[in-house]
Design an enzyme around this catalytic site. Sequence first.
Site, short mmCIF file in Angstrom:
data_model
loop_
_atom_site.label_atom_id
_atom_site.label_comp_id
_atom_site.label_asym_id
_atom_site.label_seq_id
_atom_site.Cartn_x
_atom_site.Cartn_y
_atom_site.Cartn_z
N ASP A 83 0.86 -1.19 0.00
CA ASP A 83 0.00 0.00 0.00
C ASP A 83 0.89 1.24 0.00
O ASP A 83 1.31 1.74 1.04
CB ASP A 83 -0.93 -0.01 1.22
CG ASP A 83 -2.11 0.94 1.02
OD1 ASP A 83 -2.08 1.73 0.04
OD2 ASP A 83 -3.06 0.89 1.82
N ALA A 84 1.22 1.70 -1.21
CA ALA A 84 2.14 2.84 -1.36
C ALA A 84 1.43 4.03 -2.00
O ALA A 84 1.94 5.15 -1.93
CB ALA A 84 3.34 2.43 -2.21
N LYS A 85 0.31 3.78 -2.64
CA LYS A 85 -0.53 4.84 -3.26
C LYS A 85 0.31 5.80 -4.09
O LYS A 85 0.21 7.02 -3.95
CB LYS A 85 -1.32 5.60 -2.20
CG LYS A 85 -2.31 4.71 -1.45
CD LYS A 85 -3.25 5.52 -0.58
CE LYS A 85 -4.19 4.65 0.22
NZ LYS A 85 -3.53 3.85 1.26
N ARG A 86 1.14 5.25 -4.96
CA ARG A 86 2.00 6.09 -5.79
C ARG A 86 1.24 6.61 -7.01
O ARG A 86 0.34 5.96 -7.52
CB ARG A 86 3.23 5.30 -6.26
CG ARG A 86 4.11 4.79 -5.15
CD ARG A 86 4.62 5.90 -4.26
NE ARG A 86 5.71 5.45 -3.41
CZ ARG A 86 5.79 5.65 -2.11
NH1 ARG A 86 4.84 6.30 -1.47
NH2 ARG A 86 6.82 5.23 -1.42
N THR A 113 -0.76 -0.40 -4.65
CA THR A 113 -1.84 0.57 -4.81
C THR A 113 -1.29 1.82 -5.50
O THR A 113 -0.17 2.25 -5.23
CB THR A 113 -2.47 0.99 -3.46
OG1 THR A 113 -1.43 1.48 -2.60
CG2 THR A 113 -3.16 -0.19 -2.79
#
Length: 278
Positions: A83-86, A113
């Site tokens: 879960d890094a939401k890059r 993510t």
Amino acid sequence: MDERGPLCVGIDPHASLLADWGLTDDIAGLERFTRTVVEALADRVAVLKPQSAFFERFGSRGIAVLERAVAESREAGALVLMDAKRGDIGSTMAAYAATYLDPASPLFSDAVTVSPYLGYGSLRPALDLARESGTGVFVLALTSNPEGAEVQHAVRTGGASVAATMLDHLRAENAGAAPMGSYGAVVGATLGDTLAAAGADLAINGPLLAPGIGAQGATAADLPKVFGAAVRDVVPNVSRGVLRHGPDAAALREAARRFAGEVRDAVDAAPAGGSAAV
Ligand SMILES: O=c1ccn([C@@H]2O[C@H](COP(=O)(O)O)[C@@H](O)[C@H]2O)c(=O)[nH]1
């Protein structure tokens, strides 16, 4: 999920959880917390989702803990969803994609993510590398937090909401894949009956990561109501709801087992078949 139960457990070493577990808020505490979760759960839950932010805050030594957690979790048979939401312009996105989806990277994960708010097309390097390396990408569509609607429900020229547009892109990406494609959407379990307002058609032929169960107030029983006919495509995530039972390994396992059971019961009780459109 068929073999291990329908649950993704988050590895979220909040400072408050480190304290609750009697650990110090430093690299030693982070190390012990992470090792405990991986040893307790990686051989039994379907997916582990490390929240990168909680490791990044300790700098390079935190990233080293994250690298070990990813490798050991995968070795024990869990899928790892980073879960890094890059999200960035395409050329920078290519570097983010290589970080998480290139098998040669020390942070190589099964999926990551990503945030599409620089435009869905900016994610192309990650989408392409995922196809090449047999990994997956989860695109933020309808997030679990109440603030998300301001952006995600916004209506574009032509009438479709931003979230519906992201889901349309993912449907096109997954077209023809069987049993489903590797391009998922993040759709909060907390959203109640607001999905219709966003015109969201969840039938994307891909997985739907559903955070929000436990600490954010949603329950497994909410899943059929939120996801309708798409409920069987949902990967529900629980982080603090499980982690608060640590540091005892047996208690962590029991909490994960209980959440997975509640999800299975809720999904089994949901009406079968039909279109996944909400
Ligand atoms: O819409 C979203 C996207 C991601 N998250 C992440 O999931 C976990 C939820 O943790 P809980 O302790 O179960 O609330 C956390 O890592 C978030 O960053 C989300 O909550 N909502």
